[in-house]
Motif scaffolding. Structure first.
Motif, PDB file in Angstrom:
ATOM      1  N   ALA A 153       0.823  -1.211   0.000  1.00  0.00           N
ATOM      2  CA  ALA A 153       0.000   0.000   0.000  1.00  0.00           C
ATOM      3  C   ALA A 153       0.856   1.259   0.000  1.00  0.00           C
ATOM      4  O   ALA A 153       0.408   2.316  -0.471  1.00  0.00           O
ATOM      5  N   ASP A 154       2.087   1.164   0.491  1.00  0.00           N
ATOM      6  CA  ASP A 154       2.935   2.341   0.614  1.00  0.00           C
ATOM      7  C   ASP A 154       3.202   3.022  -0.724  1.00  0.00           C
ATOM      8  O   ASP A 154       3.462   4.226  -0.769  1.00  0.00           O
ATOM      9  N   HIS A 156       1.116   3.371  -3.324  1.00  0.00           N
ATOM     10  CA  HIS A 156      -0.054   3.732  -4.124  1.00  0.00           C
ATOM     11  C   HIS A 156      -0.466   5.186  -4.015  1.00  0.00           C
ATOM     12  O   HIS A 156      -1.417   5.607  -4.664  1.00  0.00           O
ATOM     13  N   ASP A 157       0.231   5.974  -3.203  1.00  0.00           N
ATOM     14  CA  ASP A 157       0.050   7.416  -3.224  1.00  0.00           C
ATOM     15  C   ASP A 157       1.141   8.054  -4.084  1.00  0.00           C
ATOM     16  O   ASP A 157       0.891   8.965  -4.854  1.00  0.00           O
ATOM     17  N   ASP A 158       2.345   7.534  -3.938  1.00  0.00           N
ATOM     18  CA  ASP A 158       3.498   7.969  -4.727  1.00  0.00           C
ATOM     19  C   ASP A 158       4.337   6.724  -4.979  1.00  0.00           C
ATOM     20  O   ASP A 158       4.892   6.149  -4.042  1.00  0.00           O
ATOM     21  N   THR A 159       4.417   6.277  -6.217  1.00  0.00           N
ATOM     22  CA  THR A 159       5.070   4.998  -6.497  1.00  0.00           C
ATOM     23  C   THR A 159       6.552   4.999  -6.139  1.00  0.00           C
ATOM     24  O   THR A 159       7.152   3.935  -5.966  1.00  0.00           O
ATOM     25  N   ASP A 162       7.148   3.006  -3.024  1.00  0.00           N
ATOM     26  CA  ASP A 162       6.991   1.557  -3.011  1.00  0.00           C
ATOM     27  C   ASP A 162       8.244   0.931  -2.377  1.00  0.00           C
ATOM     28  O   ASP A 162       9.365   1.229  -2.806  1.00  0.00           O
ATOM     29  N   ASN A 218       6.039  16.871  -4.801  1.00  0.00           N
ATOM     30  CA  ASN A 218       6.914  15.962  -4.059  1.00  0.00           C
ATOM     31  C   ASN A 218       8.328  16.509  -3.914  1.00  0.00           C
ATOM     32  O   ASN A 218       9.144  15.930  -3.195  1.00  0.00           O
ATOM     33  N   ASN A 368       8.006   9.478 -10.093  1.00  0.00           N
ATOM     34  CA  ASN A 368       6.997   8.441 -10.325  1.00  0.00           C
ATOM     35  C   ASN A 368       6.526   8.488 -11.780  1.00  0.00           C
ATOM     36  O   ASN A 368       6.921   9.372 -12.546  1.00  0.00           O
ATOM     37  N   ARG A 370       3.718   9.252 -13.205  1.00  0.00           N
ATOM     38  CA  ARG A 370       3.015  10.465 -13.613  1.00  0.00           C
ATOM     39  C   ARG A 370       3.979  11.615 -13.852  1.00  0.00           C
ATOM     40  O   ARG A 370       3.864  12.355 -14.841  1.00  0.00           O
TER      41      ARG A 370
END
Length: 453
Positions: A153-154, A156-159, A162, A218, A368, A370
């Protein structure tokens, strides 16, 4: 392999034609070998020679897994992580491959006695694995270098967060300095149509890194009117930071080390330029002692160029040599954003200037998907331009890495893989014609411009 090359450069092959091509059993790649990790033992970093460790070898084509693609690499480029890998610093990359290999049966492919390097490419998709729907054989692509699993889950806000985040071609195998590369499909992005293969391969890692570091929320979250101090402003990373600052309405203060590099920054549109060699800034009195008087002299020079204002953002990547000065000169409440430490990983600064003036240090690392996509979109629209200065053959990658290690280059240096010559791959000639001067800006005076067949 020759059949693949002829098909790709013919200009007539369809996706069906490319999908029908027979894959070779092996391909040429630029590798370091595990048996060589002690090659430079006891030597200073500056004395280590990538030409002695980088080899071009024939290696087997890796098995294609779910969510992956095999890409015919037309061109790649050299980044500083290639230099690190070649001199086995800060650690030999085989440790990365061993740890990755233990995570799954599929990842075990990467744990080999050789490491195919390279974190950029421009090329053509040859095959896709199960579960890949967005890309197909024949697609002309560039690849960013973020490899993620996204099983936590870590991420999935900012890959980039991960836990399984790795840099392809540095912490994974089968990188882009080769005739064929293995990537995850979510590394792929459309190749900018107005660029040659070698130009398209040059921006990926550094442009995406600079975008996250400077523009993204970020990173520093740059806004219009910000004064942005950019170290190495004509280099592989700084040249994109300079362009992003100008395109975003900020005021770059470009730090360079020669008149030629100053002229390159002026050509990009920058006005505030400091030639640190000419002005002889010495931020260290000796190996162990920094010189605050030089910080103050440097800060005064910046204010001369900005109308009395300190930098809102300092774009840091040299590390040890400059970090104390960077913290000092940043405005109250400003941001020092760092993504690398090419002059040394152990930073020293006077914390009084940080805490009492409410400054922030932000660490960023690549980008990431995006952020990489947005950075590539700016390239494709002709808002940001590649900073390619010179192109080498695959066989000469050792020399290319040596030149980057010794800072003998401007901007980025490219490497031709399957492309038989420079100047191939342009699809949008009209857009290219509008930006030709900017595209060629970093090429040495008198160098032959890229052809546009």
């Amino acid at each position: 392999m020759q059949e693949i090359v002829q098909t790709l450069i013919s200009g007539e092959a369809t996706g069906t034609d490319i999908a029908a091509l027979r894959l070779p059993e092996s391909y040429r790649g630029v590798v370091v070998r595990k048996e060589d990790v002690a090659l430079f033992e006891g030597m200073a970093s500056a004395d280590k020679d990538p030409r002695k460790s980088l080899r071009v070898e024939e290696v087997p084509v890796p098995e294609l897994g779910p969510g992956e693609a095999l890409v015919a690499v037309m061109a790649s480029s050299v980044n500083y992580n290639t230099v690190w890998s070649s001199i086995f610093e800060p650690l030999p990359t085989f440790g990365f491959l061993e740890r990755y290999g233990r995570t799954s049966a599929l990842a075990a492919r990467h744990d080999l006695p050789y490491h195919v390097l390279g974190s950029d490419l421009a090329g053509v998709v040859l095959r896709t694995g199960p579960g890949v729907n967005a890309w197909k054989p024949g697609d002309e692509v560039v690849a960013h270098c973020l490899s993620v699993e996204l099983e936590s889950a870590d991420g999935h806000d900012d890959t980039m967060l991960d836990p399984a985040q790795r840099i392809w071609g540095f912490e994974t195998n089968f990188g882009g300095l080769a005739e064929i590369a293995l990537v995850k499909s979510n590394q792929l992005m459309p190749k900018p149509a107005h660029l040659t293969w070698e130009e398209a391969a040059a921006p990926g890692l550094v442009n995406s890194t600079a975008y996250r570091q400077l523009v993204s929320r970020n990173g520093a979250g740059m806004k219009q009117g910000d004064n942005v101090l950019i170290w190495g402003a004509s280099g592989g990373l700084g040249s994109y930071a300079t362009q992003l600052a100008l395109a975003g309405g900020a005021n770059p203060v470009c730090v360079v080390s020669s008149p030629r590099k100053a002229e390159i920054c002026r050509g990009m549109g920058a006005e505030a330029i400091i030639d640190r060699s000419a002005e002889d800034y010495r931020f260290w009195s000796d190996e162990h002692t920094q010189n605050p008087r030089e910080w103050k002299r440097f800060g005064a020079r910046i204010r001369e160029l900005t109308g009395g204002e300190d930098p809102d953002i300092v774009f840091e990547h040299p590390g040890r040599e400059t970090f104390g000065a960077s913290v000092y000169v940043t405005r109250k409440g400003g941001t020092i954003v760092t993504c690398a430490s090419t002059s040394g990983f152990t930073h020293e600064f006077d914390n009084r200037y940080l805490w009492m003036n409410l400054k922030r240090i932000v660490g960023t690392h690549f980008a990431n998907y995006r952020e990489a996509w947005e950075a590539n979109r700016l390239i494709a629209k002709g808002k940001i331009h590649p900073t390619l200065s010179k192109t080498y053959r695959l066989e000469d990658t050792g020399q290319a890495a040596y030149d980057v290690h010794r800072n003998l280059h401007q901007g980025k240096v490219g490497v031709l893989a399957l492309a038989p010559e420079e100047g191939l791959g342009v699809r949008d000639h009209e857009l290219r014609a509008r930006h030709r001067e900017a595209i060629d800006r970093f090429r040495a005076p008198g160098a032959e411009p890229a052809a546009t067949p």
